[in-house]
Scaffold this active site. Structure first.
Site, PDB file in Angstrom:
ATOM      1  CG  HIS A  24      -1.746  -1.146   1.471  1.00  0.00           C
ATOM      2  ND1 HIS A  24      -2.921  -1.363   0.807  1.00  0.00           N
ATOM      3  CD2 HIS A  24      -1.595  -2.200   2.315  1.00  0.00           C
ATOM      4  CE1 HIS A  24      -3.474  -2.492   1.223  1.00  0.00           C
ATOM      5  NE2 HIS A  24      -2.680  -3.021   2.139  1.00  0.00           N
TER       6      HIS A  24
HETATM    7  C1  BDR Z   1      -3.092   0.628   5.383  1.00  0.00           C
HETATM    8  O1  BDR Z   1      -3.255   0.095   6.695  1.00  0.00           O
HETATM    9  C2  BDR Z   1      -2.051  -0.400   7.180  1.00  0.00           C
HETATM   10  O2  BDR Z   1      -2.218  -1.708   7.628  1.00  0.00           O
HETATM   11  C3  BDR Z   1      -1.025  -0.291   6.075  1.00  0.00           C
HETATM   12  O3  BDR Z   1       0.213   0.117   6.593  1.00  0.00           O
HETATM   13  C4  BDR Z   1      -1.603   0.750   5.144  1.00  0.00           C
HETATM   14  O4  BDR Z   1      -1.183   2.062   5.498  1.00  0.00           O
HETATM   15  C5  BDR Z   1      -3.820  -0.265   4.390  1.00  0.00           C
HETATM   16  O5  BDR Z   1      -5.168  -0.335   4.704  1.00  0.00           O
END
Ligand code: BDR
Ligand code: CA
Length: 314
Positions: free
Chosen positions: A244
């Site tokens: 992400h």
């Molecule tokens: C987001 O939530 C976290 O678990 C990850 O780091 C990312 O920023 C994805 O939903």
């Protein structure tokens, strides 16, 4: 002559994918990381503040100032995600405890002081976790809003729906009141939602490309990716896991890899089932003014090429 590097502040809750995002930024001469502010999110604040320093040291950059910020959302108890990131937030590879100090001012104070000292439009904020620090700074010092060039954040979901509830993405769900402040701020926003990151999936060759860099950093990135891949592959039945947060930094480096729409995005703060949802007016049916560039797609091959090339420089 090369243009001046773009000044950024990374606000983060590392998290393996946050860690890769930090590495990508530190590897990129186009970016000048003024500081890293940490927030409670994937794991509690003490761990995110520790993990950010572990990552700076891994990158050979103990000079980057790291600040601890808010340890809980503005109005709610903290929700964490050890089920995805492991107990430390950086499970997957053992790295030494950091030696570099944590700065002794609060992250919110650093944000306010830095933005006040810089000319308008000089600093871009890159939030990779819940928006608690950013919203607290805006609530405390509204005069900083016009100073911010842009906020490019990882958060939200629309067509892809939620990953922590059926309707909400984790970062927005953890602190919807903070997100609401940011999305109503009038600041230029670029949103990197799950709609994008779920198209930036790791694959075996992509993970092995990090490993075969043959460097400690490449080895760490492969180890982290291997770790959280297991969870996401079981959950989504996909070939790999979304990386992400590095998408935010990749957008700064090469926005042409991404496409999206400038639309209105509102945050649900009081839903019975939808709290934390990013209600994106994709078809522009609400009559509400656009407030965000809501990205929808990424050229995944180009993203991984850029990421692997830059990680290889560390
Ligand atoms: C987001 O939530 C976290 O678990 C990850 O780091 C990312 O920023 C994805 O939903
Ligand atoms: Ca994150």
């Amino acid at each position: 002559m090369a243009p001046h590097p773009r000044k950024i502040i990374i606000d983060t809750d590392p998290g393996q994918d946050d860690a890769v995002a930090i590495l990508l930024a530190l590897a990129s001469p186009e970016l000048d990381v003024l500081g890293i502010t940490t927030v409670a999110g994937n794991v509690p604040l003490a761990l995110t503040a520790r993990n950010a320093r572990v990552v700076c040291e891994l990158a050979g950059r103990p000079d980057v100032p790291v600040f601890a910020g808010c340890d809980a959302p503005m109005q709610r108890p903290l929700v964490t995600a050890e089920h995805v990131h492991g107990k430390t937030g950086l499970d997957g590879i053992d790295l030494p405890a950091p030696k570099m100090p944590l700065q002794d001012i609060h992250a919110v104070e650093f944000l306010v002081e830095t933005l006040r000292a810089e000319p308008a439009g000089a600093v871009t904020l890159c939030p990779l976790g819940p928006l608690t620090n950013i919203a607290t700074a805006l609530a405390r010092a509204p005069d900083i809003a016009p100073k911010i060039a842009e906020i490019v954040l990882m958060g939200g979901a629309y067509f892809e729906v939620g990953n922590i509830t059926p309707a909400a993405e984790f970062n927005i769900f953890v602190d919807p009141e903070a997100a609401d402040i940011v999305f109503r701020s009038g600041i230029n926003l670029v949103v990197v939602p799950l709609d994008v990151t779920h198209k930036a999936l790791t694959t075996r060759p992509r993970v092995e490309a990090f490993r075969t860099l043959g460097t400690p950093v490449g080895h760490a990135v492969a180890g982290w990716t291997d770790f959280f891949e297991r969870f996401d592959m079981a959950k989504y039945g996909s070939q790999g896991a979304p990386l992400h947060d590095p998408c935010v930094i990749a957008y700064l480096l090469d926005p042409g890899l991404f496409t999206g729409r400038h639309v209105n995005v509102m945050i649900e703060t009081r839903g019975a089932f939808t709290t934390g949802m990013t209600v994106a007016d994709w078809w522009r049916v609400s009559g509400r003014e656009p407030n965000a560039m809501f990205l929808g797609d990424v050229e995944a091959e180009g993203f991984y090429r850029l990421l692997t090339d830059r990680i290889g420089r560390l």
